[in-house]
Design an enzyme around this catalytic site. Structure first.
Site, PDB file in Angstrom:
ATOM      1  N   CYS A  91      18.424   3.655  15.799  1.00 42.17           N
ATOM      2  CA  CYS A  91      18.056   2.667  14.800  1.00 42.17           C
ATOM      3  C   CYS A  91      16.767   1.973  15.249  1.00 42.17           C
ATOM      4  O   CYS A  91      16.252   2.231  16.338  1.00 42.17           O
ATOM      5  CB  CYS A  91      19.189   1.667  14.577  1.00 42.17           C
ATOM      6  SG  CYS A  91      19.355   0.430  15.892  1.00 42.17           S
ATOM      7  N   CYS A 128      25.238  -1.188  15.387  1.00 41.19           N
ATOM      8  CA  CYS A 128      24.753   0.130  15.810  1.00 41.19           C
ATOM      9  C   CYS A 128      25.721   0.745  16.812  1.00 41.19           C
ATOM     10  O   CYS A 128      26.001   1.950  16.755  1.00 41.19           O
ATOM     11  CB  CYS A 128      23.356   0.010  16.407  1.00 41.19           C
ATOM     12  SG  CYS A 128      22.669   1.579  17.010  1.00 41.19           S
ATOM     13  N   ASN A 150       5.766  -5.717   8.571  1.00 45.25           N
ATOM     14  CA  ASN A 150       6.043  -6.605   9.705  1.00 45.25           C
ATOM     15  C   ASN A 150       7.387  -6.244  10.320  1.00 45.25           C
ATOM     16  O   ASN A 150       8.278  -5.705   9.656  1.00 45.25           O
ATOM     17  CB  ASN A 150       6.017  -8.076   9.278  1.00 45.25           C
ATOM     18  CG  ASN A 150       7.085  -8.395   8.252  1.00 45.25           C
ATOM     19  OD1 ASN A 150       8.225  -8.692   8.589  1.00 45.25           O
ATOM     20  ND2 ASN A 150       6.723  -8.320   6.973  1.00 45.25           N
ATOM     21  N   CYS A 161      -8.086  -9.337   9.667  1.00 44.87           N
ATOM     22  CA  CYS A 161      -7.044  -8.616   8.928  1.00 44.87           C
ATOM     23  C   CYS A 161      -6.991  -7.179   9.415  1.00 44.87           C
ATOM     24  O   CYS A 161      -7.924  -6.679  10.039  1.00 44.87           O
ATOM     25  CB  CYS A 161      -7.305  -8.661   7.420  1.00 44.87           C
ATOM     26  SG  CYS A 161      -8.791  -7.769   6.906  1.00 44.87           S
ATOM     27  N   ASN A 169      12.016 -13.199  -0.171  1.00 48.16           N
ATOM     28  CA  ASN A 169      11.858 -12.752   1.217  1.00 48.16           C
ATOM     29  C   ASN A 169      13.231 -12.433   1.793  1.00 48.16           C
ATOM     30  O   ASN A 169      14.088 -13.325   1.908  1.00 48.16           O
ATOM     31  CB  ASN A 169      11.165 -13.850   2.025  1.00 48.16           C
ATOM     32  CG  ASN A 169      10.891 -13.424   3.460  1.00 48.16           C
ATOM     33  OD1 ASN A 169      11.211 -12.302   3.862  1.00 48.16           O
ATOM     34  ND2 ASN A 169      10.303 -14.315   4.238  1.00 48.16           N
ATOM     35  N   GLY A 190       0.797  -1.216   0.000  1.00 47.31           N
ATOM     36  CA  GLY A 190       0.000   0.000   0.000  1.00 47.31           C
ATOM     37  C   GLY A 190       0.828   1.262   0.000  1.00 47.31           C
ATOM     38  O   GLY A 190       0.533   2.221  -0.718  1.00 47.31           O
TER      39      GLY A 190
END
Length: 403
Positions: free
Chosen positions: A225, A307, A183, A249, A149, A82
């Protein structure tokens, strides 16, 4: 009979070819719509056939110094959903030099409440459908797609190599990474990769109730971060899949996603073309139209070891020299007042010297005119009044006529 069957089979094969052609081109029927020719150089000429005239007008209005530099920039977009699909659309229309798209999902009819994708692209991979549409919108943009992925061990290394060597110049890193995933696992993978390779990136997201969104600019070592202050799901190591239930959903509004994508691309352009102020964190609450801004400092105890390394490198950098402005002294510039000049406040009452006081002048000067001294005695004006006359008005009239 057999001849008729052969003709029918030929017609069926032709119809199948026509049906498969839009899918093979990401839903774009090439026989009905032809993409424009490539343009070698951006022009500021104001004509209807120039797709860059309104973008190049930013130079004439002194917003951007050299807009054509955008063709030298490469941006990686992780997640073409989206927010990511609209982000890719906007950057393509802005004439970005190269786009690298990462996603492993497919277009579904359930995605039609969002922007960009069309129903005839259902079933195609998102990166494949997006590449076809974006190439039609602007064939000048180089588009590279990766359908996998990034959170798996093997694919993470591929992702790391791509953003490290996928710039406009071969072997150079991309100029910016944009996270448009939905996610936390993917966000952590992007965070780890950018910390390891010291790449600046934007994190973005929309809430599950679809009425708020945010973007965050992450500069390794300088700002926090994603692992410095992770959400509860990441901090508690909760499996995100356990939070999702069958038949349930997240909500989705094209308006919120479009606004978030607009904020993301706007700040990406400001960073890439060096104009305006890039927001470190910008939020959006649709219920109250509230836009919070803030800067998040890195956590010295961050769990990401890269980091910590970037924080030490940032602290070791020489600090920019700040030139302090000298305080303006309120003392008079010249201690002596040779000419006897005095400043009087506008609201001060006027004071006229008495006639007996001589004005003060500087040494070596004399007055061109001196007023004569007035006598202290005041002259009394004598007012003569006529004595009362008892003559009547008729007698006076007769006397005047006889004159």
């Amino acid at each position: 009979m057999s001849h008729a069957i052969d003709e029918l089979q030929a017609i069926i094969a032709e119809l199948k070819t026509e049906l498969e052609e839009p899918k093979a081109t990401g839903g774009v029927a090439t026989n009905s719509r032809l993409a424009r020719d490539r343009i070698d150089r951006m022009s500021a000429e104001v004509v209807d056939s120039n797709p860059y005239s309104r973008l190049m007008a930013l130079q004439r209005m002194n917003i951007v110094k050299d807009y054509e530099r955008i063709r030298d920039k490469a941006v990686a977009i992780v997640g073409v959903g989206g927010v990511g699909s609209v982000t890719a659309d906007m950057l393509t229309r802005c004439g970005i030099g190269k786009l690298i798209l990462f996603d492993y999902d497919k277009v579904e009819l359930a995605n039609m409440n969002r922007l960009f994708f069309t129903p005839d692209q259902a079933g195609l991979s998102k990166v494949e459908a997006a590449a076809a549409t974006l190439s039609f919108i602007n064939p000048d943009v180089e588009i590279e797609t990766h359908n996998y992925n990034i959170t798996t061990v093997e694919n993470f290394d591929r992702f790391l190599d791509t953003i490290s060597q996928g710039g406009r110049i071969a072997g150079q890193p991309v100029d910016l990474v944009l996270s448009c995933v939905d996610n936390f696992e993917a966000r952590m993978a992007i965070n780890a990769a950018c910390n390891e390779r010291n790449l600046n990136w934007f994190e973005s997201g929309v809430s599950e109730n679809a009425v708020s969104g945010h973007i965050q600019f992450i500069r390794p070592g300088d700002t926090a971060c994603f692992a410095c202050a992770p959400p509860l799901v990441v901090a508690e190591n909760i499996d995100e899949k356990t939070l999702k239930r069958e038949g349930v959903c997240a909500a989705s509004l094209p308006t919120t996603m479009g606004i978030t994508a607009g904020f993301l691309v706007q700040n990406a352009l400001k960073y890439l073309l060096n104009f305006g102020e890039v927001s470190d964190y910008l939020g959006y609450n649709a219920l109250s139209d509230f836009f919070p801004k803030m800067t998040l400092k890195p956590n010295p105890q961050c769990d990401d070891r890269n980091c910590i390394v970037r924080q030490k490198e940032f602290q070791a950098r020489p600090k920019p020299v700040v030139i302090e402005e000298k305080a303006v002294s309120e003392e008079p510039l010249h201690a002596t007042n040779e000419w006897g000049i005095e400043l009087v406040a506008e609201d001060a009452p006027e004071s006229n010297p008495t006639p007996t006081e001589a004005p003060v002048v500087g040494e070596g000067l004399r007055l061109a005119y001196e007023a004569p001294e007035r006598s202290s005695e005041t002259s009394e004006e004598t007012v003569t009044t006529a004595p009362a006359d008892e003559t009547s008005l008729e007698d006076l009239m007769a006397q005047m006529k006889s004159m």
